[in-house]
Design an enzyme around this catalytic site. Structure first.
Site, short mmCIF file in Angstrom:
data_model
loop_
_atom_site.label_atom_id
_atom_site.label_comp_id
_atom_site.label_asym_id
_atom_site.label_seq_id
_atom_site.Cartn_x
_atom_site.Cartn_y
_atom_site.Cartn_z
N GLY A 176 0.79 -1.22 0.00
CA GLY A 176 0.00 0.00 0.00
C GLY A 176 0.82 1.26 0.00
N VAL A 177 0.56 2.14 0.98
CA VAL A 177 1.14 3.48 0.98
C VAL A 177 1.64 3.82 2.38
CG1 VAL A 177 -1.09 4.60 1.44
CG2 VAL A 177 0.72 5.87 0.28
N CYS A 194 13.71 4.61 -3.28
CA CYS A 194 12.98 4.25 -4.49
C CYS A 194 13.90 4.12 -5.70
CB CYS A 194 11.85 5.23 -4.76
SG CYS A 194 10.70 5.39 -3.37
#
Length: 230
Positions: A176-177, A194
């Site tokens: 998810g987040v 990232c």
């Protein structure tokens, strides 16, 4: 959707529990939204390259099956795991990602902060010089011709405040987040966040917003519940 506030839980068993729920959920069983925070951990997505983990030190590195590269989870970060059925809700993965990002945008707006999308880079970003500015980013996502390559992300003047990484199996979502609220941000210096060297990571506290974990968690859960409704 059944919202479950899990508190602080270890990452690895939570990851296993998500996979089990998605694999074994019975027809008619309510979908769930898990809200939690984790002790310090680096997670490596399916596209993750080990060289982006620069010096993990005493922080464990856990390979996962989500999309994306390496990120960090730690205390002071609200992590949201929607466990839902996209087919039942009649929207595709791209729309799902958009709704997750929109939930973060609205959560940030609740605290007076303007969140921005960046073309070619999932997640949510804020202006470092003025996190409260509503001015449109030149590097915002824009319409592309079909078949054209994705733009190279431009993080000039920006800090990343929320990371997004998902997995969809048989139309069911997990992972998810993660929204940074009030963290020790130094572990981000041990990785290329990232997969981007030099990408600055921020939280609400470093941009001048005083918010508790509980306040941010409740707001993000409310926005996700609203935006993920059928």
């Amino acid at each position: 959707m059944d919202v479950r506030l899990l508190g602080r839980v270890d990452y690895a068993p939570t990851f296993d529990a998500m996979k089990d729920f998605v694999a074994q959920r019975l027809p008619g069983e309510r979908e769930q939204l898990w809200i939690c925070e984790h002790p310090p951990v680096f997670t490596l997505g399916l596209a993750g390259k080990p060289e982006h983990v620069l010096m993990p030190g005493d922080i464990p590195v856990v390979p996962t099956d989500r999309g994306g590269q390496v990120t960090y989870h730690g205390p002071g970060q609200v992590v949201a795991y929607p466990l839902i059925d996209l087919k039942a809700r009649s929207y595709f993965v791209k729309e799902y990602v958009h709704r997750l990002e929109e939930a973060v945008i609205r959560t940030l707006a609740h605290f007076g902060v303007t969140g921005h999308r960046v073309a070619g880079a999932p997640g949510m970003y804020v202006r470092l010089d003025d996190p409260f500015s509503h001015a449109v980013l030149p590097q915002r996502p824009q319409r592309r011709e079909p078949g054209s390559p994705a733009p190279q992300p431009d993080f000039s003047g920006l800090g990343k405040i929320a990371a997004l990484g998902i997995k969809v199996s048989n139309h069911r979502t997990y992972h998810g987040v993660a929204l940074n609220v009030a963290m020790d941000l130094s572990p981000y210096q041990r990785i290329n966040p990232c997969g981007y060297a030099g990408l600055q990571t921020v939280d609400l506290s470093t941009i001048g917003v005083s918010a508790t974990w509980d306040e941010a968690a409740q707001q993000l859960a409310a926005q996700l519940t609203r935006l993920l409704a059928v």
